[in-house]
Enzyme design. Structure first.
Site, PDB file in Angstrom:
ATOM      1  N   ASP A   1       0.811  -1.216   0.000  1.00  0.00           N
ATOM      2  CA  ASP A   1       0.000   0.000   0.000  1.00  0.00           C
ATOM      3  C   ASP A   1       0.845   1.266   0.000  1.00  0.00           C
ATOM      4  OD1 ASP A   1      -2.283  -1.685   0.257  1.00  0.00           O
ATOM      5  OD2 ASP A   1      -2.002  -1.743   2.423  1.00  0.00           O
TER       6      ASP A   1
ATOM      7  N   GLU B   1     -11.300   1.233  -3.519  1.00  0.00           N
ATOM      8  CA  GLU B   1     -10.591   1.681  -2.312  1.00  0.00           C
ATOM      9  C   GLU B   1      -9.296   2.371  -2.714  1.00  0.00           C
ATOM     10  OE1 GLU B   1     -10.216  -2.013  -0.257  1.00  0.00           O
ATOM     11  OE2 GLU B   1      -8.609  -2.742  -1.543  1.00  0.00           O
TER      12      GLU B   1
END
Length: 559
Positions: A66, A236
């Site tokens: 991420d 997301e």
């Protein structure tokens, strides 16, 4: 970066933010386990040569998922997820987007976040880093531990502030700055009843950065994903930037496994309406043959950055399986250039494989990090400093000390057992960063009672892990190997009698999905177990979002 480099901990940059002592139910009667030196040698499965003017993917090897990056002047900063590992949210700095040096763990004090009760793959999910008016911001979510928050620092090397908690649902918040105003965009539940499992939405709301609170209306700007008629899942990781009169919204879609992708929308107004790019996704590997040589898969969760010379680049996560969809080292940080096509950004055209080697950014080469993060490398930590280097991480938030550095050794008191969600094990580990690796330590320890143990633990989750080291079984000291595969209890795989009056060297040899375990006493080396099926440490079997972390561990059952 080419070749193999070996680095000793004593040569690393001094650390401003230290790994605080971790916690656990310390057994006062138990003698500490003494670990002398920790050695890591890593080699990638793929061996693509790197020429002058090129760089190697991934730029951060191993469990660094991420990625979010930002530019401040000529410097680039990047932060990664760390879930329930502590310290957490590693922060890196680079001059050229290729060579990265860790400068901080933004979460490094127990009062910042409490991970008690959290599974390893809960807690801090995808962070976002930005800069405004002389201050760095990380906005993030602590899953199952109070939700969304902001932390700040004037120096990205820290200290970072305690969290400012934000009152909205969802995950993956990021900050968009426009003039002197800030907006938070994130994944939340849709404003309608969800139509299917994985139906989520992207929302935006103003953030008063002076007062530290949300203000004004919250607006849904994407419902479901690119085409809700096709039931897209898990939209997301959103990020907004502005270019040529448009607001661009990039986001991940499809979940973080093999269907992962990156998509883009744009609008004339900040709150929309946002239109998807007809050429979406702008990054994915889901359409490629999974049997291709040296595959890179599950790519997505990108963030774009523009260099001072006007070029665009994207950091994103992806994985390197050693077979099928099996990988033990977690999701890693990759880098690719962004090309613009008819007003839309494209990270990688459809049908193209992510390259292991690519042309480097048009930037002056930055300083080489003391500890490499890409390519084949090795290091030795001799535990001869005053603090542990910031690459060492434990499980859950500390509250009481259980380790110390003493006389060139790491001494561990006993902590909670691995898998106890309400405790912290006496475990200090480093990320496994290569599919092929050799890890060793020299241990001085005498197990006093049955079940006492000290040695190396390899941990993928609270229920998928292994222990290799010294213990006592039926009154006899032995070297033993225990595993857990989706279980709360250990399975004894192998053991052998061993004298424990002197040091024992423990070595784990990893080759993709198999492991071998060696031990040496009085200069005589022996093998306890070969060809252990190490897929128990893969994300495919263990689930979750992290990678394998390996390091010293000590546990003494309460009497």
């Amino acid at each position: 970066m080419t070749g193999t480099a070996t680095h000793r901990a004593s040569r690393l940059r001094p650390i401003a933010l230290i790994l605080l002592p971790l916690c656990g139910a310390v057994q006062a009667h138990a003698a500490p386990a003494r670990f002398e030196q920790f050695t890591y040698q890593g080699k990638a499965a793929e061996q693509a040569p790197v020429q002058a003017g090129q760089y190697r993917n991934p730029i951060l090897s191993g469990y660094y998922p991420d990625p979010s990056l930002t530019r401040v002047g000529d410097d680039y900063y990047l932060v990664n997820s760390s879930f329930a590992h502590f310290p957490g949210l590693p922060v890196f700095k680079s001059k050229d987007l290729v060579h990265w040096t860790q400068i901080a763990n933004a979460i490094n004090r127990p009062e910042q976040l409490d991970f008690t009760g959290r599974r390893i793959s809960q807690a801090v999910f995808a962070p976002d880093i930005s800069w405004h008016d002389g201050v760095f911001y990380i906005v993030n979510t602590c899953v199952e531990c109070r939700g969304n928050f902001v932390i700040t620092a004037k120096d990205p090397a820290g200290p970072w502030s305690n969290p400012i908690w934000l009152p909205f649902e969802g995950i993956d918040p990021s900050l968009y700055w426009e003039g002197d105003k800030a907006y938070i965009v994130n994944n939340r539940a849709p404003e309608e009843t969800p139509r299917y499992d994985g139906h989520r939405a992207i929302w935006i709301q103003e953030y008063d950065w002076r007062a530290g609170k949300m203000v004004g209306p919250s607006t849904q700007i994407v419902n479901g994903g690119v085409d809700i008629g096709k039931k897209p899942v898990w939209i997301e990781g959103p990020h907004i930037f502005r270019k040529d009169g448009y607001y661009y919204l990039t986001a991940a879609e499809g979940g973080t496994s093999v269907n992962h992708s990156q998509v883009v929308f744009r609008a004339k107004e900040l709150r929309g309406p946002y239109q998807p790019f007809e050429g979406n996704p702008i990054l994915t590997q889901r359409d490629l043959d999974p049997a291709r040589p040296d595959p890179i898969g599950s790519a997505g969760h990108a963030k774009l950055v523009q260099t001072r010379n006007g070029d665009w680049w994207a950091s994103f996560l992806a994985v390197r399986p050693y077979a099928g969809d099996f990988y033990n080292i977690g999701r890693e940080t990759f880098l690719l250039p962004v090309k613009w096509k008819d007003g839309w950004p494209v990270i990688l055209p459809k049908g193209e494989a992510i390259p292991h080697v690519a042309e480097a950014p048009r930037l002056p080469t930055g300083p080489l990090p003391a500890l490499p993060t890409s390519g084949d490398f090795s290091y030795i930590d001799e535990f001869d400093g005053k603090t542990l280097s910031m690459q060492w991480i434990g499980i859950r938030t500390p509250h009481h000390p259980f380790y110390r550095l003493s006389g060139g050794a790491l001494e561990l008191e006993s902590g909670a057992p691995i898998g106890d969600l309400n405790g912290v094990p006496a475990f200090i580990g480093r990320r496994q960063q290569h599919a092929n690796a050799t890890i060793s330590t020299t241990l001085r320890y005498t197990p006093a009672g049955n079940g006492d143990r000290a040695g190396l633990a390899a941990v993928q989750s609270d229920r998928n892990n292994l222990f290799f080291g010294l213990t006592r079984i039926e009154g006899r000291p032995v070297v033993a190997l225990y595993t857990r595969d989706q279980s709360d209890t250990d399975s004894l795989i192998a053991s052998a009698p061993v004298a424990t009056s002197g040091p024992v060297t423990l070595t784990i040899r990893i080759t993709g999905g198999t492991m071998a375990f060696d031990y040496a006493v009085d200069g005589k080396a022996r093998t306890l177990k070969t060809d252990l099926d190490a897929t128990l440490l893969s994300t495919e079997k263990a689930g979750g979002f992290v990678g394998t972390v390996i390091g010293p561990y000590h546990y003494t059952p309460a009497s």
